[in-house]
Design a protein around this motif. Structure first.
Motif, PDB file in Angstrom:
ATOM      1  N   TYR A  26     -11.033   4.419  -2.422  1.00 25.91           N
ATOM      2  CA  TYR A  26     -10.099   4.593  -3.310  1.00 25.91           C
ATOM      3  C   TYR A  26     -10.197   6.304  -3.804  1.00 25.91           C
ATOM      4  O   TYR A  26      -9.045   6.843  -4.207  1.00 25.91           O
ATOM      5  CB  TYR A  26     -10.315   4.070  -4.739  1.00 25.91           C
ATOM      6  CG  TYR A  26      -9.927   2.583  -4.370  1.00 25.91           C
ATOM      7  CD1 TYR A  26      -8.680   2.246  -3.758  1.00 25.91           C
ATOM      8  CD2 TYR A  26     -10.692   1.553  -4.727  1.00 25.91           C
ATOM      9  CE1 TYR A  26      -8.274   0.969  -3.678  1.00 25.91           C
ATOM     10  CE2 TYR A  26     -10.200   0.263  -4.697  1.00 25.91           C
ATOM     11  CZ  TYR A  26      -9.164  -0.124  -4.308  1.00 25.91           C
ATOM     12  OH  TYR A  26      -8.382  -1.222  -4.192  1.00 25.91           O
ATOM     13  N   ARG A  76       1.595   1.634  -3.502  1.00 29.01           N
ATOM     14  CA  ARG A  76       0.361   2.222  -4.273  1.00 29.01           C
ATOM     15  C   ARG A  76       0.082   3.607  -4.078  1.00 29.01           C
ATOM     16  O   ARG A  76      -0.288   4.194  -4.965  1.00 29.01           O
ATOM     17  CB  ARG A  76      -0.945   1.371  -3.614  1.00 29.01           C
ATOM     18  CG  ARG A  76      -2.036   1.514  -4.410  1.00 29.01           C
ATOM     19  CD  ARG A  76      -3.315   0.771  -4.302  1.00 29.01           C
ATOM     20  NE  ARG A  76      -3.225  -0.582  -4.154  1.00 29.01           N
ATOM     21  CZ  ARG A  76      -4.043  -1.561  -3.890  1.00 29.01           C
ATOM     22  NH1 ARG A  76      -5.138  -0.989  -3.600  1.00 29.01           N
ATOM     23  NH2 ARG A  76      -4.016  -2.830  -3.671  1.00 29.01           N
ATOM     24  N   TYR A  93       0.724  -1.287  -0.052  1.00 31.73           N
ATOM     25  CA  TYR A  93       0.095   0.112  -0.094  1.00 31.73           C
ATOM     26  C   TYR A  93       0.848   1.241   0.086  1.00 31.73           C
ATOM     27  O   TYR A  93       0.524   2.350  -0.697  1.00 31.73           O
ATOM     28  CB  TYR A  93      -1.104   0.100   0.753  1.00 31.73           C
ATOM     29  CG  TYR A  93      -2.343  -0.312   0.729  1.00 31.73           C
ATOM     30  CD1 TYR A  93      -3.506   0.468   0.616  1.00 31.73           C
ATOM     31  CD2 TYR A  93      -2.835  -1.667   0.204  1.00 31.73           C
ATOM     32  CE1 TYR A  93      -4.968   0.100   0.238  1.00 31.73           C
ATOM     33  CE2 TYR A  93      -3.913  -2.138  -0.306  1.00 31.73           C
ATOM     34  CZ  TYR A  93      -4.998  -1.156  -0.330  1.00 31.73           C
ATOM     35  OH  TYR A  93      -5.877  -1.408  -0.812  1.00 31.73           O
ATOM     36  N   ALA A 105      -0.485   2.988   4.429  1.00 41.66           N
ATOM     37  CA  ALA A 105      -0.968   4.301   3.589  1.00 41.66           C
ATOM     38  C   ALA A 105      -0.306   5.381   4.818  1.00 41.66           C
ATOM     39  O   ALA A 105      -0.027   6.382   4.316  1.00 41.66           O
ATOM     40  CB  ALA A 105      -2.602   4.423   3.461  1.00 41.66           C
ATOM     41  N   LEU A 121      -8.135   7.649  -1.175  1.00 41.84           N
ATOM     42  CA  LEU A 121      -6.812   7.240  -1.012  1.00 41.84           C
ATOM     43  C   LEU A 121      -5.789   7.928  -2.232  1.00 41.84           C
ATOM     44  O   LEU A 121      -4.719   8.158  -1.909  1.00 41.84           O
ATOM     45  CB  LEU A 121      -6.707   5.515  -1.180  1.00 41.84           C
ATOM     46  CG  LEU A 121      -5.329   5.141  -1.263  1.00 41.84           C
ATOM     47  CD1 LEU A 121      -4.908   4.855   0.108  1.00 41.84           C
ATOM     48  CD2 LEU A 121      -5.430   3.656  -1.759  1.00 41.84           C
ATOM     49  N   ALA A 123      -2.551  -2.694   5.055  1.00 44.04           N
ATOM     50  CA  ALA A 123      -2.839  -1.899   4.007  1.00 44.04           C
ATOM     51  C   ALA A 123      -3.287  -0.210   4.665  1.00 44.04           C
ATOM     52  O   ALA A 123      -2.549   0.606   3.995  1.00 44.04           O
ATOM     53  CB  ALA A 123      -4.085  -2.036   3.323  1.00 44.04           C
ATOM     54  N   ASN A 124      -4.039  -0.102   5.597  1.00 34.10           N
ATOM     55  CA  ASN A 124      -4.250   1.319   6.262  1.00 34.10           C
ATOM     56  C   ASN A 124      -2.881   1.697   6.867  1.00 34.10           C
ATOM     57  O   ASN A 124      -2.315   2.750   6.814  1.00 34.10           O
ATOM     58  CB  ASN A 124      -5.317   1.097   7.226  1.00 34.10           C
ATOM     59  CG  ASN A 124      -6.632   1.098   6.767  1.00 34.10           C
ATOM     60  OD1 ASN A 124      -6.925   2.069   5.901  1.00 34.10           O
ATOM     61  ND2 ASN A 124      -7.504   0.408   7.043  1.00 34.10           N
ATOM     62  N   TYR A 178      -5.897   7.045   7.781  1.00 35.46           N
ATOM     63  CA  TYR A 178      -5.500   5.693   7.903  1.00 35.46           C
ATOM     64  C   TYR A 178      -5.021   5.135   9.155  1.00 35.46           C
ATOM     65  O   TYR A 178      -4.910   3.842   9.331  1.00 35.46           O
ATOM     66  CB  TYR A 178      -4.496   5.545   6.586  1.00 35.46           C
ATOM     67  CG  TYR A 178      -5.143   5.970   5.408  1.00 35.46           C
ATOM     68  CD1 TYR A 178      -6.109   5.114   4.660  1.00 35.46           C
ATOM     69  CD2 TYR A 178      -4.711   7.225   4.878  1.00 35.46           C
ATOM     70  CE1 TYR A 178      -6.871   5.659   3.551  1.00 35.46           C
ATOM     71  CE2 TYR A 178      -5.257   7.778   3.773  1.00 35.46           C
ATOM     72  CZ  TYR A 178      -6.373   6.997   2.915  1.00 35.46           C
ATOM     73  OH  TYR A 178      -7.120   7.313   1.856  1.00 35.46           O
TER      74      TYR A 178
END
Length: 510
Positions: free
Chosen positions: A311, A55, A52, A214, A314, A210-211, A340
């Motif tokens: 998203y 990402r 992430y 981020a 994000l 994932a969080n 996040y």
């Protein structure tokens, strides 16, 4: 160690057996502390933190990459500075100086939207194949190679940016192609590793990376951009992913049966509690039955709706913080990360609470999944609506955005792990299907945001937040009406069918 009624010792109770006695004594469960299954969850946590970070780093780096060259509105308009600058002498989004020799680009809002959405074009392609192959062969190689491949490609980002937007778009799509297998592989691994009464906490712990990724990547990206220049972001993040892959391939095994360091007690506990559902599926899967399954379609629609808001924030929150609220790059990245942090904490805690509710038989699995899904979609929708009315109030806007993503973390124990409830053996493949549909918002939302916000006005961003809130409400309604936590008939193994028939014969005989 099956019970006389044919249930495994740690089987989560179904919705049809609310009044049955608990299936396991607490002293029969090997402790989680220092266990192989907990170590797997922690390694997954850091793996998803890395992917992430890979990402979202472009979301913040984009602010520095296009600084000072994007065409501004005409001088007689007040669009670009519709909101006043926040208090503090250093808060200005007008200049983001980069070290000498670092290139910057004149990408307009629409181009940025396409570049931010490029990742998801590739991400769409490998979800289903990744889930299918992970369910058949095991997920460790696919998860490990997915992270490693994405990290290696990230190292090439500065070069691709200098070659042009088409090259950068293609590179980001390739990164998504590599990362697309990671979540289905995770689900396939937990189908073999997670005892039913520990599913929520183990899966939310690993997925909450994932969080956390981020949260960590956003402020670090801003700091690195200001001190070392934006190219360093991609070199450092890519290197971190390559390092993680080394540990993954050394310490992880597809199945507790083949793990070299697991205790016999823990191995027997996991294998017995999961039962036949913890085995690999064959080459053929009941695809038609899956596609006609209403509970599966409830997951698909709900994940698409939830992911639209997720998203949107994000990929576009740093741009909103810069173009509307005018925070400087470091403040921008830190404030963009706060939601996040809350999402990570709430998703992890929700797993513990969900497992407790199921284990204590307070609610059925179906009710627990619906409660956490509703909480994780209705509250974020409410806070996004409040953001649209906060206007230029910096404190309220940041507070509502933070609360929106924070409360959204509770859906991690709802719809986002529901595949393993309805079909544990095919969970990786199902996640590939649901995540393929769920990735569509990742492609469309940044592009839609770019179109809505071409003139950098509050009115345009208000449309963004209203649309996200409305879509969230739709998903909550769908899952409430059609979601389920029961194993579906097409997912039952032959061994389980035979056991059920033996039970029925014994019952008739008695």
């Amino acid at each position: 160690m099956s019970l006389p009624n044919g249930c495994s010792i740690n089987t989560a109770h179904s919705d049809d057996s609310e009044d049955s006695e608990p299936l396991i004594e607490n002293d029969a469960v090997p402790p989680q502390c220092c266990s192989a299954r907990l170590n797997l969850a922690i390694l997954m946590f850091f793996g998803f933190s890395v992917v992430y970070g890979l990402r979202v780093n472009l979301s913040v780096a984009m602010v520095a990459m296009v600084n000072g060259t994007e065409p501004k509105p005409a001088p007689n308009t007040s669009v670009f500075h519709e909101c006043p600058l926040p208090s503090g002498n250093n808060n200005t989004s007008d200049t983001f100086p980069q070290p000498e020799g670092v290139p910057q680009f004149s990408w307009d809002s629409e181009t940025q939207g396409w570049l931010l959405g490029a990742f998801f074009f590739g991400y769409l392609c490998t979800q289903i194949p990744g889930g299918y192959l992970s369910g058949h062969y095991g997920g460790s190689i696919f998860l490990g190679m997915g992270v490693l491949g994405t990290a290696a490609l990230t190292l090439l980002t500065p070069l691709a940016a200098q070659w042009g937007t088409r090259w950068l778009f293609a590179l980001r799509a390739l990164e998504g192609f590599g990362e697309g297998v990671t979540f289905p592989a995770m689900m396939a691994m937990w189908a073999r590793w997670a005892p039913p009464l520990e599913r929520s906490r183990l899966m939310t712990l690993s997925g909450s990376g994932a969080n956390f990724g981020a949260f960590l990547a956003l402020p670090l990206t801003g700091f690195i951009c200001q001190t070392l220049g934006w190219p360093a972001v991609f070199y450092l993040c890519g290197g971190a992913g390559c390092l993680w892959a080394v540990f993954w391939f050394i310490f992880v095994s597809d199945d507790p049966r083949t793990h070299r360091r697991i205790s016999k007690e823990e191995r027997d506990y996991i294998i017995t509690s999961i039962g036949p559902q913890g085995t690999a599926h064959g080459w053929s899967v009941p695809f038609l039955s899956m596609m006609l399954s209403i509970p599966l379609w409830a997951i698909i629609v709900t994940q698409m709706c939830s992911n639209w808001a997720y998203y949107t924030l994000l990929t576009s929150l740093p741009t909103y913080m810069s173009n509307i609220l005018h925070f400087d790059l470091q403040s921008n990245s830190f404030l963009s990360a706060l939601p996040y942090l809350g999402g990570w904490l709430f998703s992890t805690l929700s797993g513990v609470v969900a497992d407790s509710l199921i284990e204590r038989r307070v609610f059925s699995v179906t009710v627990v999944r619906k409660i956490f899904t509703l909480t994780g979609m209705l509250l974020p929708a409410a806070f996004l609506t409040l953001v649209s009315y906060a206007g230029c109030n910096h404190i309220l806007t940041v507070t509502f955005l933070t609360l929106s993503t924070t409360t959204g973390g509770t859906s991690a124990s709802g719809v986002f792990i529901n595949q393993i409830d309805i079909a544990p053996r095919y969970a990786g493949f199902l996640l590939g299907i649901t995540n393929t549909f769920g990735t569509i918002p990742g492609v469309v939302a940044p592009i839609a945001t770019g179109y809505f916000t071409e003139d950098h006005t509050l009115a345009g961003w208000r449309k963004v937040f209203w649309v996200a809130a409305g879509i969230n409400l739709t998903g909550a309604l769908v899952f409430t009406l059609f979601g389920s936590g029961k194993i579906q008939p097409w997912a039952v193994t032959e061994e389980e069918r035979a056991e059920a028939e033996r039970k029925n014969r014994r019952t008739i005989t008695v």
